[in-house]
Write a protein that holds these residues in place. Structure first.
Motif, mmCIF file in Angstrom:
data_model
loop_
_atom_site.group_PDB
_atom_site.id
_atom_site.type_symbol
_atom_site.label_atom_id
_atom_site.label_comp_id
_atom_site.label_asym_id
_atom_site.label_seq_id
_atom_site.Cartn_x
_atom_site.Cartn_y
_atom_site.Cartn_z
ATOM 1 N N SER A 93 -15.859 -25.821 40.148
ATOM 2 C CA SER A 93 -16.953 -25.856 39.480
ATOM 3 C C SER A 93 -18.112 -24.976 40.084
ATOM 4 N N GLU A 94 -17.971 -24.544 41.455
ATOM 5 C CA GLU A 94 -19.034 -23.593 41.871
ATOM 6 C C GLU A 94 -18.385 -22.313 42.290
ATOM 7 N N SER A 95 -16.977 -22.253 41.865
ATOM 8 C CA SER A 95 -16.680 -20.557 42.199
ATOM 9 C C SER A 95 -17.011 -19.622 41.539
ATOM 10 N N ARG A 96 -16.861 -18.683 41.905
ATOM 11 C CA ARG A 96 -17.521 -17.449 41.169
ATOM 12 C C ARG A 96 -16.412 -16.440 40.670
ATOM 13 N N GLY A 97 -16.902 -15.663 39.507
ATOM 14 C CA GLY A 97 -15.966 -14.429 39.205
ATOM 15 C C GLY A 97 -14.775 -14.919 38.386
ATOM 16 N N LEU A 98 -14.533 -16.073 38.073
ATOM 17 C CA LEU A 98 -13.279 -16.619 37.453
ATOM 18 C C LEU A 98 -13.377 -16.278 35.890
ATOM 19 N N PRO A 115 -15.671 -24.072 36.356
ATOM 20 C CA PRO A 115 -17.133 -24.058 36.401
ATOM 21 C C PRO A 115 -17.766 -23.960 35.085
ATOM 22 N N PRO A 116 -19.150 -24.519 35.026
ATOM 23 C CA PRO A 116 -19.682 -24.810 33.711
ATOM 24 C C PRO A 116 -19.616 -23.651 32.702
ATOM 25 N N ASP A 117 -19.669 -22.309 32.675
ATOM 26 C CA ASP A 117 -19.525 -21.369 31.926
ATOM 27 C C ASP A 117 -18.091 -21.397 31.192
#
Length: 130
Positions: A93-98, A115-117
């Protein structure tokens, strides 16, 4: 080339592994917080229970990597290869770039938090092979 290296439970915080070959390495429970693994070959490595908070895994090859139980808060996965990566039960949920494309190649389950997006893009989440 395979490393077969055993670094289970090693403290590798802030370590630079850019473009390294750590294929089949055992990094179970390793401390890799803020480590730089950009472009690193981690194919079939075991990182179960590892602390990868704020690590940089962009463009890394994570094919077949076991990340179950790893702490991935703030981890950057931009451009990483997640083919067959085991993310079952992992909190992303707090990871980036996925991206949805990356996750479609990974193994996820009902306990995989996205992650929310991506949750908004993938209303039938989780995705991937069981």
């Amino acid at each position: 080339m395979k490393s077969g290296l055993s670094l289970a439970k090693a403290d590798l915080t802030d370590t630079e592994f850019t473009s390294a070959v750590l294929a089949e390495a055992d990094l179970t429970g390793a401390q890799l917080r803020q480590a730089t693994l950009i472009g690193t070959n981690l194919t079939h490595a075991v990182l179960a229970g590892a602390d990868l908070r704020d690590a940089h895994l962009s463009r890394a090859d994570l094919t077949g990597v076991d990340l179950r139980g790893a702490d991935l808060a703030g981890t950057d996965f931009g451009g990483a290869n997640l083919t067959g990566t085991d993310l079952r039960g992992t909190d992303l949920s707090e990871s980036r770039g996925l991206t949805a494309e990356q996750l479609a190649q990974a193994k996820t389950d009902q306990q995989t938090a996205l992650p929310p997006d991506l949750t908004a893009q993938l209303p039938n989440a989780p995705i991937g092979a069981p």
